[in-house]
Design a protein around this motif. Structure first.
Motif, PDB file in Angstrom:
ATOM      1  N   ALA A  41      18.879  95.611 -12.376  1.00 52.60           N
ATOM      2  CA  ALA A  41      18.773  95.804 -11.488  1.00 52.60           C
ATOM      3  C   ALA A  41      19.177  95.029 -10.271  1.00 52.60           C
ATOM      4  O   ALA A  41      17.669  94.343 -10.087  1.00 52.60           O
ATOM      5  N   MET A  52      22.196  94.448 -20.337  1.00 50.08           N
ATOM      6  CA  MET A  52      23.144  95.093 -19.593  1.00 50.08           C
ATOM      7  C   MET A  52      23.711  96.197 -19.621  1.00 50.08           C
ATOM      8  O   MET A  52      23.525  96.701 -17.603  1.00 50.08           O
ATOM      9  N   HIS A  53      23.841  97.365 -19.942  1.00 52.96           N
ATOM     10  CA  HIS A  53      24.380  98.601 -19.892  1.00 52.96           C
ATOM     11  C   HIS A  53      23.278  99.639 -18.958  1.00 52.96           C
ATOM     12  O   HIS A  53      23.840 100.429 -18.300  1.00 52.96           O
ATOM     13  N   ARG A  98      23.009  98.475 -15.185  1.00 54.29           N
ATOM     14  CA  ARG A  98      24.289  98.561 -15.166  1.00 54.29           C
ATOM     15  C   ARG A  98      23.985 100.669 -14.003  1.00 54.29           C
ATOM     16  O   ARG A  98      24.078 100.899 -13.343  1.00 54.29           O
ATOM     17  N   GLU A 100      21.493 100.883 -11.221  1.00 51.52           N
ATOM     18  CA  GLU A 100      22.152  99.887 -10.585  1.00 51.52           C
ATOM     19  C   GLU A 100      22.857 100.731  -9.801  1.00 51.52           C
ATOM     20  O   GLU A 100      22.571 100.747  -8.219  1.00 51.52           O
ATOM     21  N   CYS A 101      23.069 101.897 -10.410  1.00 55.50           N
ATOM     22  CA  CYS A 101      23.969 103.056  -9.940  1.00 55.50           C
ATOM     23  C   CYS A 101      22.858 104.228  -9.236  1.00 55.50           C
ATOM     24  O   CYS A 101      23.477 104.687  -8.165  1.00 55.50           O
ATOM     25  N   HIS A 161      30.552 100.373 -14.241  1.00 61.95           N
ATOM     26  CA  HIS A 161      29.988  99.676 -14.847  1.00 61.95           C
ATOM     27  C   HIS A 161      30.716  98.187 -14.094  1.00 61.95           C
ATOM     28  O   HIS A 161      29.572  97.159 -13.824  1.00 61.95           O
ATOM     29  N   ARG A 162      31.741  98.182 -14.274  1.00 64.51           N
ATOM     30  CA  ARG A 162      31.869  97.345 -12.806  1.00 64.51           C
ATOM     31  C   ARG A 162      31.960  96.127 -11.821  1.00 64.51           C
ATOM     32  O   ARG A 162      31.374  95.366 -11.178  1.00 64.51           O
ATOM     33  N   ALA A 200      28.863  97.945 -10.586  1.00 64.40           N
ATOM     34  CA  ALA A 200      27.666  97.650 -10.671  1.00 64.40           C
ATOM     35  C   ALA A 200      27.228  95.943 -11.834  1.00 64.40           C
ATOM     36  O   ALA A 200      26.308  95.649 -10.369  1.00 64.40           O
ATOM     37  N   ASP A 201      28.455  95.457 -11.924  1.00 65.25           N
ATOM     38  CA  ASP A 201      27.832  94.288 -11.860  1.00 65.25           C
ATOM     39  C   ASP A 201      28.185  92.761 -10.804  1.00 65.25           C
ATOM     40  O   ASP A 201      27.774  92.265 -10.648  1.00 65.25           O
ATOM     41  N   ARG A 226      25.198  93.947  -7.847  1.00 71.15           N
ATOM     42  CA  ARG A 226      23.517  93.754  -7.984  1.00 71.15           C
ATOM     43  C   ARG A 226      22.995  92.352  -7.865  1.00 71.15           C
ATOM     44  O   ARG A 226      22.006  92.626  -7.169  1.00 71.15           O
TER      45      ARG A 226
END
Length: 424
Positions: free
Chosen positions: A60, A88-89, A92, A95-96, A118-119, A121-122, A125
């Motif tokens: 993240a 990635m999952h 994310r 990250e959140c 998810h979007r 967080a992408d 990051r």
């Protein structure tokens, strides 16, 4: 028009339900699926909290915890995701939870769907902690944000909190050009993708348009698009010829020597091949038709041909050293085309070749003891408690550090653990 009815066996317990009842059921299923996703988010955050290590891997943005690399592999396998997709999952979600707490709270409360988080967080990051916090505060007030609004918000955050990055990206964008040719497909075609200067693009378009027009006037009955595609190759080959003009120092005579094409094919020989009924050629790993091969080889004066016979994949001849000879690597990669780890799709040509039984423990350097593993999963097998057993040719039984079992074979990966009921 009578479209018929679905067999009762396909409808099951929904047989006889009205449309309204079905919609009610679908709504309940959708809510249950969302609740399941939210529970997964909470469980992943709890897992991350227990697997924070100082030497972990960052999945993240800055300020988020580092997690154990090998424990992460096990989590991804349990989730049934590919290594990169699972990384990635999980990243994310972390990250959140750590950098976008308002977004995470909105997901848990059901105000923001996980796919939208998810979007987000992408996008966040790569931001600094201050910029990510700014985005989080803005989104806390407006949960239903469009993608365009999100893009603008990210841009504003970069301009506000990381102006040096904003300026660097502006300059880099003017030089962000490329030209690449994809791998060949089953029809012998390749995709050319390019981002070029507009003037170069205009000149290129003019050149192929002129070449295509000339071909049409000379009797080529192919479509305009097909002639334009052929023009690319014709222009390229003329350039190759120009690059190889040589001048005789004594006579001043100019000689043109074109490198032409070099075609490398693996020919799979069978009894029907010898009679001309079933020839199979490959460009890399992709099969191509006989007609395509003939077209490539039509100009013998400007084409170099290298023919390599494919060795018997069932042959098993060990060598006495740890180093793996090229003939063994070729045999192993021809036998299995991807990494042998659960759900991994890394091509075998990019993988290490692993001794299933380590050479130091008496394992032979022989195709029967060699399998492709990408560098990441080769390290996991070597330095963690991940291990596998090839129970049949091409079938691998993997055991995770916590005893989870995964069967990897030609059909993919299957978890062998029995499903367990999850408390609501």
């Amino acid at each position: 028009m009578d479209l018929g009815t679905a067999p009762t066996a396909l409808i099951g317990r929904y047989d006889g339900c009205s449309v309204g009842e079905l919609l009610t059921e679908l709504s309940a299923e959708s809510k249950a699926r969302l609740a399941s996703e939210i529970r997964e988010w909470v469980a992943v955050v709890a897992w991350a909290d227990q697997n924070v290590v100082d030497t972990g891997v960052p999945i993240a943005g800055p300020g988020a915890p580092l997690v154990s690399e090998f424990e992460l592999m096990e989590l991804i396998a349990v989730l049934g995701r590919t290594p990169d997709g699972g990384r990635m999952h999980v990243g994310r979600i972390i990250e959140c939870a750590w950098r976008l707490p308002s977004v995470y709270a909105a997901v848990i409360a059901g105000r923001i769907p996980p796919y939208k988080a998810h979007r987000i967080a992408d996008q966040t990051r790569s931001l600094t902690p201050d910029a990510a916090a700014f985005v989080d505060r803005q989104l806390a007030a407006v949960a239903n944000v469009s993608w365009a609004q999100l893009d603008r918000l990210i841009t504003e955050a970069i301009l506000r909190f990381d102006p040096e990055r904003a300026e660097a990206e502006r300059k880099k964008a003017s030089e962000h050009r490329f030209c690449e040719v994809s791998d060949v497909d089953e029809h012998g075609n390749a995709l050319i993708t390019a981002v070029v200067d507009i003037a170069d693009g205009h000149d290129f378009n003019t050149a192929i348009a002129r070449e295509a027009e000339v071909r049409g006037r000379l009797g080529d009955e192919g479509s305009l698009d097909a002639r334009r595609a052929q023009a690319v190759g014709a222009i390229a080959r003329r350039d190759l010829a120009l690059d190889l003009l040589t001048t005789d120092e004594d006579t001043g005579e100019i000689t043109v020597r074109s490198a032409g094409r070099k075609v490398v094919m693996d020919l799979h020989i069978t009894d029907t091949t010898l009679t001309g009924e079933n020839p199979v050629g490959r460009w890399g790993d992709e099969p191509v038709t006989t007609a395509q091969i003939k077209q490539w080889l039509r100009s013998r004066e400007t084409t170099s041909i290298v023919v390599r016979p494919v060795i018997d994949l069932a042959d098993c001849i060990p060598v006495g050293s740890y180093e793996i000879p090229d003939r063994h690597k070729h045999r192993v990669r021809s036998r299995r085309h991807t990494c042998s780890f659960p759900n991994c799709t890394t091509p075998a040509v990019k993988c290490d070749i692993d001794h299933e039984v380590p050479h130091a423990e008496g394992g032979p350097t022989c195709p029967c003891n060699l399998n492709p593993l990408c560098r990441r999963h080769h390290r996991a097998k070597t330095f963690s408690e991940w291990h596998y057993l090839q129970i049949a040719p091409g079938h691998f039984l993997w055991t995770s550090p916590h005893g989870r079992l995964f069967l990897v074979g030609p059909g993919g990966t299957r978890a062998l653990d029995p499903p367990r009921a999850i408390d609501p």
